[in-house]
Scaffold this active site. Sequence first.
Site, PDB file in Angstrom:
ATOM      1  N   VAL A 104     -12.962   4.427 -16.057  1.00 30.80           N
ATOM      2  CA  VAL A 104     -13.423   3.219 -15.166  1.00 30.80           C
ATOM      3  C   VAL A 104     -12.680   2.041 -15.632  1.00 30.80           C
ATOM      4  CG1 VAL A 104     -15.606   2.014 -14.104  1.00 30.80           C
ATOM      5  CG2 VAL A 104     -15.537   4.534 -14.647  1.00 30.80           C
ATOM      6  N   ARG A 110     -20.388  -0.235 -15.056  1.00 26.72           N
ATOM      7  CA  ARG A 110     -21.759  -0.378 -14.627  1.00 26.72           C
ATOM      8  C   ARG A 110     -21.895  -0.719 -13.268  1.00 26.72           C
ATOM      9  NH1 ARG A 110     -21.170  -2.438 -19.881  1.00 26.72           N
ATOM     10  NH2 ARG A 110     -22.671  -1.244 -21.542  1.00 26.72           N
ATOM     11  N   ARG A 111     -21.190  -0.220 -12.279  1.00 22.35           N
ATOM     12  CA  ARG A 111     -21.371  -0.225 -10.774  1.00 22.35           C
ATOM     13  C   ARG A 111     -21.608   1.181 -10.341  1.00 22.35           C
ATOM     14  NH1 ARG A 111     -18.261  -4.607  -9.143  1.00 22.35           N
ATOM     15  NH2 ARG A 111     -19.101  -4.015  -6.925  1.00 22.35           N
ATOM     16  N   SER A 139     -14.990  10.838 -25.271  1.00 21.47           N
ATOM     17  CA  SER A 139     -14.706   9.774 -26.112  1.00 21.47           C
ATOM     18  C   SER A 139     -16.323   8.951 -26.487  1.00 21.47           C
ATOM     19  CB  SER A 139     -13.706   8.798 -25.491  1.00 21.47           C
ATOM     20  OG  SER A 139     -14.391   8.279 -24.240  1.00 21.47           O
ATOM     21  N   TYR A 144     -22.225  11.925 -20.981  1.00 22.24           N
ATOM     22  CA  TYR A 144     -22.202  13.064 -20.155  1.00 22.24           C
ATOM     23  C   TYR A 144     -23.302  14.126 -20.043  1.00 22.24           C
ATOM     24  CZ  TYR A 144     -17.221  11.746 -19.549  1.00 22.24           C
ATOM     25  OH  TYR A 144     -16.286  11.179 -19.220  1.00 22.24           O
ATOM     26  N   PHE A 431      -7.883  18.439 -24.569  1.00 25.23           N
ATOM     27  CA  PHE A 431      -7.086  18.231 -23.051  1.00 25.23           C
ATOM     28  C   PHE A 431      -7.785  16.776 -22.499  1.00 25.23           C
ATOM     29  CE2 PHE A 431     -10.718  21.126 -22.988  1.00 25.23           C
ATOM     30  CZ  PHE A 431     -11.652  20.675 -21.973  1.00 25.23           C
TER      31      PHE A 431
END
Length: 431
Positions: A104, A110-111, A139, A144, A431
């Site tokens: 992003v 934060r949208r 990262s 997630y 990957f």
Amino acid sequence: MTSRPSRHVACNRPNPPASASSGITVRSAESDSWDAWDAVIQHAFGEGWSPESRAAWDSLREPDRCLSAYLGTELVGTAGAYSFSMTVPGGAAQPVAGVTAVAVAPTARRRGVMRAMMRHQLHELHEHGREPLAALTASQPQIYGRFGYGLATWRMQLRARTGPGALPAAPAAAADVRMRLADPAEALPACRTVYDELLPSRPGLMARNDLWAQRQLHDPPAERGGASPLRCVLAEADGQVRGYAYYATKPEWGQEGPHGRTVVREVHALDPVTRLALWRYLFDLDLMSHLEVNGLAPDDPLLHQLTDVRAAKPSFMDGMYLRLVDAGRALAARTYAVPVDLVLDVHDAFCPWNTGRWRLTGDEHGARCERTTAAADVALGATELGSLYLGGMSAASLEGAARVIGLRPGAVARLGTAFAHEPLPLMAFGF
């Protein structure tokens, strides 16, 4: 953001309704400028790419699996997927979407951009029905779990002193193993044969097509950090390649003499004797005093082969994060260590089609997983299912963390015993 730049998730269908409601549009990236798409990733990760790295990643791109997110007319987000095949417990290969290039733009944080892309991607995977599983490296691991990805593998990093005596004396059978230096590119077909033969032996391993096999040789001078070019040694017996290692050496000198480092990228062998012979070679290179290797499985035999375990400093990092896109299909695709017959009450707010009770029955030969109205034995979420799926995480530990709830006495113990797998799962490449 998933770890390191790569790219790419199918998206030719209409967006899930949630995207437009927030002013965010998610659509296929096929008609976008790849320069603009890559620029979002570089800004998000705070880095630039060398021409060699850009070309390498571009060669792997699957354009029809790339997503772009827009706020108005501004490109502010990217996401993608690779088409992989992954070994699951029992040795079968299952299709898995290798989620990548999730980024992003710093001006749009934060949208709700990432949430919109993740929702679009998972809905697309579900509707397409090609892959019951999705995997990624992270990262920022804290991101997630919100989207149902659970930590499924650990990876071990090891720094060890080298030299004579670091490993035990070679067994008699090792006399038949011959080491041969080879050009990494010329040796690639032989190395691929070894890797492909090992694929069914450990959950989490992913098959490499021609492009991904070439990716393992990626070695631009600007990214070597002073080390040598990539090197390859083949271990042969009876005229056949039985194992290989990719490595580099970084010479260093001090007042007391040489203290270089051997940096190991990958070691694979078809039998324990060949594997030990390869490690003995790597631990005994002239002018090198330390060896570094990243990406070993936590149960790698190397720790048990060191004559002085204190001469090594292992550390552990999170590896693959896994998500069940289709819970019933995914759970039926693997086998189980002992006979299992349990009803799982699954909560999956992000992919509501997985929510509900599932009766899982199976053993070492196969399994079935079907919806049921029977009383549940265990309650858990999508993230916990992802962690347990490859057999590398403890159900008891998740219960202790109040993330898995036993609804009947002994149910979590039965769940953990059935899901467990030896050897532990491994993600062999990023990957």
